[in-house]
Scaffold this active site. Structure first.
Site, mmCIF file in Angstrom:
data_model
loop_
_atom_site.group_PDB
_atom_site.id
_atom_site.type_symbol
_atom_site.label_atom_id
_atom_site.label_comp_id
_atom_site.label_asym_id
_atom_site.label_seq_id
_atom_site.Cartn_x
_atom_site.Cartn_y
_atom_site.Cartn_z
ATOM 1 N N GLY A 187 -5.590 -10.650 10.713
ATOM 2 C CA GLY A 187 -4.541 -9.632 10.746
ATOM 3 C C GLY A 187 -4.986 -8.412 11.530
ATOM 4 O O GLY A 187 -6.109 -8.352 12.037
ATOM 5 N N ILE A 193 -5.579 -5.257 10.484
ATOM 6 C CA ILE A 193 -6.713 -4.504 9.908
ATOM 7 C C ILE A 193 -8.000 -5.297 10.121
ATOM 8 O O ILE A 193 -9.036 -4.746 10.483
ATOM 9 C CB ILE A 193 -6.498 -4.204 8.407
ATOM 10 C CG1 ILE A 193 -5.302 -3.271 8.217
ATOM 11 C CG2 ILE A 193 -7.755 -3.579 7.781
ATOM 12 C CD1 ILE A 193 -4.947 -2.957 6.778
ATOM 13 N N ASN A 252 -1.687 -4.445 -0.062
ATOM 14 C CA ASN A 252 -0.752 -3.793 -0.988
ATOM 15 C C ASN A 252 0.050 -4.775 -1.836
ATOM 16 O O ASN A 252 0.309 -5.879 -1.392
ATOM 17 C CB ASN A 252 0.228 -2.931 -0.175
ATOM 18 C CG ASN A 252 -0.418 -1.634 0.250
ATOM 19 O OD1 ASN A 252 -1.163 -1.041 -0.510
ATOM 20 N ND2 ASN A 252 -0.122 -1.218 1.469
ATOM 21 N N ASP A 305 -5.767 7.663 2.081
ATOM 22 C CA ASP A 305 -4.972 8.806 1.626
ATOM 23 C C ASP A 305 -5.851 10.065 1.585
ATOM 24 O O ASP A 305 -5.424 11.157 1.973
ATOM 25 C CB ASP A 305 -4.406 8.515 0.230
ATOM 26 C CG ASP A 305 -3.733 7.154 0.183
ATOM 27 O OD1 ASP A 305 -2.715 6.989 0.864
ATOM 28 O OD2 ASP A 305 -4.257 6.246 -0.488
ATOM 29 N N HIS A 346 -1.896 4.012 -4.844
ATOM 30 C CA HIS A 346 -1.734 4.070 -3.380
ATOM 31 C C HIS A 346 -0.267 3.746 -3.071
ATOM 32 O O HIS A 346 0.091 2.633 -2.700
ATOM 33 C CB HIS A 346 -2.654 3.071 -2.670
ATOM 34 C CG HIS A 346 -2.345 2.988 -1.193
ATOM 35 N ND1 HIS A 346 -2.568 4.031 -0.322
ATOM 36 C CD2 HIS A 346 -1.790 2.006 -0.442
ATOM 37 C CE1 HIS A 346 -2.176 3.685 0.891
ATOM 38 N NE2 HIS A 346 -1.694 2.463 0.849
#
Ligand SMILES: NC(=O)c1ccc[n+]([C@@H]2O[C@H](COP(=O)([O-])OP(=O)(O)OC[C@H]3O[C@@H](n4cnc5c(N)ncnc54)[C@H](O)[C@@H]3O)[C@@H](O)[C@H]2O)c1
Ligand SMILES: O=C(O)C[C@H](O)C(=O)O
Length: 329
Positions: free
Chosen positions: A15, A17, A132, A160, A188
């Protein structure tokens, strides 16, 4: 004597990331410049070929610390002997999908991965969940790995944290290096609470230095909390290089320790601190000492912060209750 290589398992390796992360791991940025690594890449069968392509490129970098790359489409094999697990691959929210559907779809990924970690990972396994909904995916994996200490399962709120550092630095016209002790609390998600009341700028209180409650409430908090959505809107894809960078920061600090006089943010299993129900994987102010995250204790939480922490923690409770009903934890 040269160090033994550390086995790093990365899921979702093909992917976006994964592509931003693997080269940095192989170059030594995850664990340190003196630690050799072996990569174990996990992908779904349809994406194995793409992962092989990335592995070819990794070979072509001739990284001195990279001692091997293995590619799997089977979680049990991918986590065999893993010392670090970066759980990036996840099921994205599809059109018309409710939160319960998303949690169920991800349960199909994170439950077997938790079981695989339980079955074959190394005794010192450390897990960071990036995919996520990261906090609850981490809870699912952790709940399905009963033989692994719960504290080894964490979820990523470092992105974050880093986003909040930059927003504050820009507002005050200071360097990132001047800011200390900032905290992301909770999930998150858009309910997260970036807290400036205990943060410091140049040794003074950050909220006082800002001196602008309206900016804090109407600008800073929503900008940080909704940054992921803003990146998707601008890029047409979710954050990748910055997410990979945060994953590197999280694991590097976990293994090597956080600097004295500062702390960072990570979602770790709650011990009940700050009224967060025990066992929830929630973001806290943390330091890492001797390879373990510790929650920073004794911070003053005023009414404003309390309400925001509670809102995010309540969302985590709801997510936990949903996955409980689904039999995933
Ligand atoms: N926590 C954070 O701060 C943060 C930040 C950015 C993105 N994310 C999340 O990270 C996740 C990955 O993002 P991306 O941009 O790399 O997505 P992507 O769609 O580009 O890549 C995901 C990869 O995971 C793979 N995958 C799916 N199921 C798998 C499984 N069961 N086992 C192994 N691999 C599997 C897919 O084939 C794909 O290659 C998403 O859930 C995204 O929302 C989290
Ligand atoms: O993938 C997303 O939904 C956004 C991501 O979690 C982010 O914070 O950038």
């Amino acid at each position: 004597m040269s160090k033994a290589p550390v086995n790093v398992t990365v899921t979702g390796a093909a992917g976006q990331i994964g592509y931003a992360l693997l080269f940095r791991i192989a170059s030594g940025q995850l664990l340190g410049a003196d630690t050799p690594v072996k990569l174990r890449l996990l992908e779904i069968p349809q994406a194995v070929k793409a992962a092989e392509g990335t592995a070819m490129e990794l070979d072509d970098c001739a990284f001195p610390l990279l001692q091997g790359i293995d590619i799997f489409d089977d979680a049990t094999k991918a986590f065999e002997g893993a010392n670090v697990g970066l759980l990036v691959g996840a099921r994205p929210r599809g059109k018309g999908m409710e939160r319960g559907d998303l949690l169920q779809a991800n349960g199909g990924i994170f439950k077997p991965q938790g079981e695989a970690i339980n079955a074959g990972a190394a005794d010192d396994i450390r897990v960071l969940v990036v995919g996520n909904p990261a906090n609850t995916n981490a809870l699912i994996a952790q709940s399905n790995a009963p033989d692994v200490p719960a504290e080894r399962f964490t979820a990523m709120t470092r992105l974050d944290h880093n986003r909040a550092l930059t927003q504050l630095a820009k507002k005050l016209g200071v360097s990132i290096n001047d800011i200390k002790k900032l905290t992301i609390w909770g999930n998150h998600s858009a309910t997260q609470y970036p807290d400036l009341f205990n943060a410091e700028v140049g040794g003074g209180n950050a909220a006082k230095a800002v001196g602008d409650q309206a900016w804090l409430e109407n600008d800073f908090i929503p900008t940080v909390a909704k940054r992921g959505a803003a990146i998707i809107e601008a890029r047409g894809a979710s954050s990748a290089a910055s997410a990979a960078n945060a994953a590197i920061d999280h694991v590097f600090d976990w293994v090597n320790g956080t600097p004295e006089g500062d702390w960072t943010s990570a979602a770790i299993p709650s011990d009940g601190s700050y009224g967060v129900p025990e066992g929830l994987i929630s973001s806290f102010p943390v330091v890492s000492r001797e390879g373990k995250w510790e929650i920073v204790q004794g911070l003053e939480i005023d009414e404003f912060s309390r309400a925001r922490i509670d809102a995010s923690v309540n969302e985590l409770v709801e997510e936990r209750d949903t996955v409980r009903k689904l039999g995933l934890v």
